[in-house]
Design an enzyme around this catalytic site. Structure first.
Site, PDB file in Angstrom:
ATOM      1  N   ALA A   1       4.646   7.228  -0.026  1.00  0.00           N
ATOM      2  CA  ALA A   1       3.973   8.496   0.265  1.00  0.00           C
ATOM      3  C   ALA A   1       4.960   9.656   0.098  1.00  0.00           C
ATOM      4  O   ALA A   1       4.628  10.696  -0.480  1.00  0.00           O
ATOM      5  CB  ALA A   1       3.396   8.490   1.682  1.00  0.00           C
TER       6      ALA A   1
ATOM      7  N   GLY B   1       0.809  -1.208   0.000  1.00  0.00           N
ATOM      8  CA  GLY B   1       0.000   0.000   0.000  1.00  0.00           C
ATOM      9  C   GLY B   1       0.844   1.262   0.000  1.00  0.00           C
ATOM     10  O   GLY B   1       2.069   1.209  -0.155  1.00  0.00           O
ATOM     11  N   LEU B   2       0.173   2.395   0.188  1.00  0.00           N
ATOM     12  CA  LEU B   2       0.899   3.681   0.207  1.00  0.00           C
ATOM     13  C   LEU B   2       1.459   3.923   1.601  1.00  0.00           C
ATOM     14  O   LEU B   2       0.935   4.714   2.371  1.00  0.00           O
ATOM     15  CB  LEU B   2      -0.025   4.824  -0.214  1.00  0.00           C
ATOM     16  CG  LEU B   2      -0.421   4.868  -1.697  1.00  0.00           C
ATOM     17  CD1 LEU B   2      -1.294   6.077  -1.969  1.00  0.00           C
ATOM     18  CD2 LEU B   2       0.810   4.901  -2.602  1.00  0.00           C
ATOM     19  N   HIS B   3       2.534   3.214   1.936  1.00  0.00           N
ATOM     20  CA  HIS B   3       3.170   3.389   3.240  1.00  0.00           C
ATOM     21  C   HIS B   3       4.144   4.563   3.162  1.00  0.00           C
ATOM     22  O   HIS B   3       4.127   5.336   2.207  1.00  0.00           O
ATOM     23  CB  HIS B   3       3.824   2.082   3.704  1.00  0.00           C
ATOM     24  CG  HIS B   3       4.875   1.560   2.779  1.00  0.00           C
ATOM     25  ND1 HIS B   3       6.210   1.769   2.982  1.00  0.00           N
ATOM     26  CD2 HIS B   3       4.781   0.845   1.636  1.00  0.00           C
ATOM     27  CE1 HIS B   3       6.894   1.204   2.001  1.00  0.00           C
ATOM     28  NE2 HIS B   3       6.051   0.637   1.177  1.00  0.00           N
ATOM     29  N   ALA B   4       5.001   4.712   4.167  1.00  0.00           N
ATOM     30  CA  ALA B   4       5.795   5.942   4.294  1.00  0.00           C
ATOM     31  C   ALA B   4       6.661   6.266   3.083  1.00  0.00           C
ATOM     32  O   ALA B   4       6.697   7.413   2.638  1.00  0.00           O
ATOM     33  CB  ALA B   4       6.644   5.874   5.564  1.00  0.00           C
TER      34      ALA B   4
END
Lengths: 155, 86
Positions: free
Chosen positions: B21, B15-18
């Site tokens: 992002a 997913g859109l983790h750190a």
């Protein structure tokens, strides 16, 4: 997911002593060791994992906040430590600003989902300036726990 | 003023983790266009890491990227690459 579900109550540091990136990470990890969340024998390995993650890009996400994090088999569930720095720490943040609020996360290797949820939860609460400012004004761990719990209950 | 919106399914395994992002925001900031990202009822500034992280967009989730400004088209093109790469 609530922050108080994974924040270790005994790993809340209202006044971080250290002022360098690696030293602050050590200080936060040590609080998890003292709290009994991390075995002392895993301390060095965990610090290395956290620093390795920082080398891929700073975890300082802006607005004076950093979320150093790593996956490690030294925990069986997600655990977090919290720290405030009064004078601010140079954490190589993208916006160039010093970091005052630290939320360190350690997740087991198979926890992609809960890790992402924790990051989302932290971001949701901490984007509120009023909340950040009230936290930064806290003098002790009880005050920090109270403010985070109150915010946690709001949504 | 050009306004472009695109619905995208997140393909990143975690997913859109750190890190993604941060990359997303870095690219978004290259553009003058105003960038907004939506997921369900949440709507965040696409130029803020905290905003993107707040969405908690896991693999398979659907987000909408909106760009408004003269370089909007190009912004969307580059941003969707990040979200769609694995």
């Amino acid at each position: 997911m609530k922050i108080m579900d994974f924040l270790s109550k005994k790993a809340i540091l209202p006044d971080l002593r250290m002022s360098k990136k690696e030293d602050v990470i050590k200080e936060l990890v040590d609080s998890l060791v003292s709290a009994g969340d991390i075995e002392k024998s895993n301390r060095v390995r965990l610090i290395e994992a956290l620093m390795e993650r920082e080398s891929l890009g700073s975890t300082a996400i802006g607005q004076g906040i950093a979320i150093p994090h790593a996956k490690s088999d030294c925990v069986s569930k997600l655990v977090g430590a919290f720290g405030l720095s009064k004078k601010g720490v140079d954490f190589d943040s993208l916006d160039g600003e010093p970091v005052y609020i630290f939320f360190l996360l350690v997740a087991p290797h198979d926890s992609a989902g809960s890790h992402l949820k924790a990051l989302a939860r932290i971001s949701r609460l901490f984007r509120d300036k009023y909340f950040r400012d009230s936290l930064r004004g806290c003098e002790d761990d009880k005050g920090i726990t109270r403010i985070i719990s109150q915010e946690d209950e709001k949504f | 003023m050009t306004k472009v919106a695109k619905q995208i399914v997140v393909q990143k395994k975690e997913g859109l983790h750190a890190r993604p992002a941060a990359l997303f925001v870095q690219i978004a900031n290259k553009f003058d266009a105003k960038i907004t990202v939506k997921r369900d009822a949440d709507e965040v500034n696409g130029k803020s890491i905290m905003g993107i992280l707040m969405l908690g967009a896991e693999k398979g989730s659907v987000i909408i990227i909106e760009a408004e400004g003269k370089d909007a088209q190009q912004a969307i093109k580059e941003l969707e690459k990040i979200v769609e790469s694995e």
